[in-house]
Design an enzyme around this catalytic site. Sequence first.
Site, PDB file in Angstrom:
ATOM      1  N   LYS A 208      15.094   2.675   1.739  1.00 13.62           N
ATOM      2  CA  LYS A 208      14.065   2.216   2.188  1.00 13.62           C
ATOM      3  C   LYS A 208      14.361   0.502   2.352  1.00 13.62           C
ATOM      4  CE  LYS A 208       9.217   1.254   2.359  1.00 13.62           C
ATOM      5  NZ  LYS A 208       7.740   1.427   2.260  1.00 13.62           N
TER       6      LYS A 208
ATOM      7  N   ARG B 100       1.511  -2.802   8.383  1.00 16.71           N
ATOM      8  CA  ARG B 100       0.919  -3.647   7.639  1.00 16.71           C
ATOM      9  C   ARG B 100      -0.476  -4.096   8.099  1.00 16.71           C
ATOM     10  NH1 ARG B 100       6.104  -6.553   4.595  1.00 16.71           N
ATOM     11  NH2 ARG B 100       7.096  -4.833   3.855  1.00 16.71           N
TER      12      ARG B 100
ATOM     13  N   LYS C  37      14.766   4.729   6.033  1.00 16.98           N
ATOM     14  CA  LYS C  37      13.967   3.996   6.859  1.00 16.98           C
ATOM     15  C   LYS C  37      14.285   2.391   6.704  1.00 16.98           C
ATOM     16  CE  LYS C  37       8.953   2.916   6.227  1.00 16.98           C
ATOM     17  NZ  LYS C  37       7.716   3.142   5.440  1.00 16.98           N
TER      18      LYS C  37
END
Length: 325
Positions: free
Chosen positions: A196, A206, A249
């Site tokens: 990640k 977010r 990711k």
Amino acid sequence: MYLQRRNRILRQSPAIRAMVAETVLTPNDFIVPLFIDEGEGVEQEIASMPGYFRRSLDGTVREVKELWGLGIRSVLLFVKSKDELKDNTGKEAWNPDGLMQRSIKAIKDAVPGLVVMTDVALDPYSSYGHDGIVENGEIVNDPTVEALVMMSLSHAAAGADWVAPSDMMDGRIGAIRQALEENNFTRTGIMAYSAKYASCFYGPFRDALDSAPGFGDKKTYQMDYANRLEAVKEALMDVEEGADIVMVKPALPYLDIIREVKNAVQVPVSAYNISGEYALIKAAAKMGWIDEDKAILETLTSIKRAGADLIATYFAKDAVKLING
Ligand code: PBG
């Protein structure tokens, strides 16, 4: 002209192209991220993710029934925690009556066959918006791992089929696996966010969870996007520690990493086509600059072609409708 080989023969009609296609998307490929909120009747469109919603549990249950009907087999849950429940320990994350735990139960009750995965990281519960516990301005590894273990156990106890640690602390996969074993959760899978990266493309997510870091960035735990070998190291270590699926990711700027990890491990690989990747396509489509449907299918096919066995994507529903034509 006499040509010994004419490559266009294999491209000349939709039928032959379909027959020789190397990569084919199916509804089984997709994991649908869901944003869950407190309350009832809440359906809030996320400003930076047009067409994507944060819903209260009632609407979420309706949504998962629809997803199941479309042939989608898996969801990945994220909850938006109330501000007053956030602190530096993240303890709301393992509250047996917390929103996540109630959501797992409600979704498994509504659609027992659905594979329910849960995000494991402290950021939605952290007053600092970080994935771990903060001491003197640092995100401390080992105390965070202890918290993630409690969080994972509480998800498993609520009925989660899979836990998906997205925090990038060292040693958390081994610690979670050991705790699951010790507590007799021998059917719970671990999908590790292994590679990640510290990415600017998480911004819209977010917004969705109100989880932006309050200070600094996430570069002391998420990976540096300059690095490739480190991704392989992370994935191999997570498999060693007990991960059943490893994830890369973001997806689109990291297709090379997906392939690299796919070639290195012998477990399924997933990729997360993240919020910023969704926003890019949505914005360009809104401007009339690209064809959204075609962009969705090309993007998801390229992620699968790169080596992803599974794709977490906000486009899952659109894609399934397009595939089913
Ligand atoms: C947090 C988490 C993030 C995402 C999934 N889990 C954001 C972050 O690390 O800051 C991003 C997903 C997306 O952007 O779609 N642990």
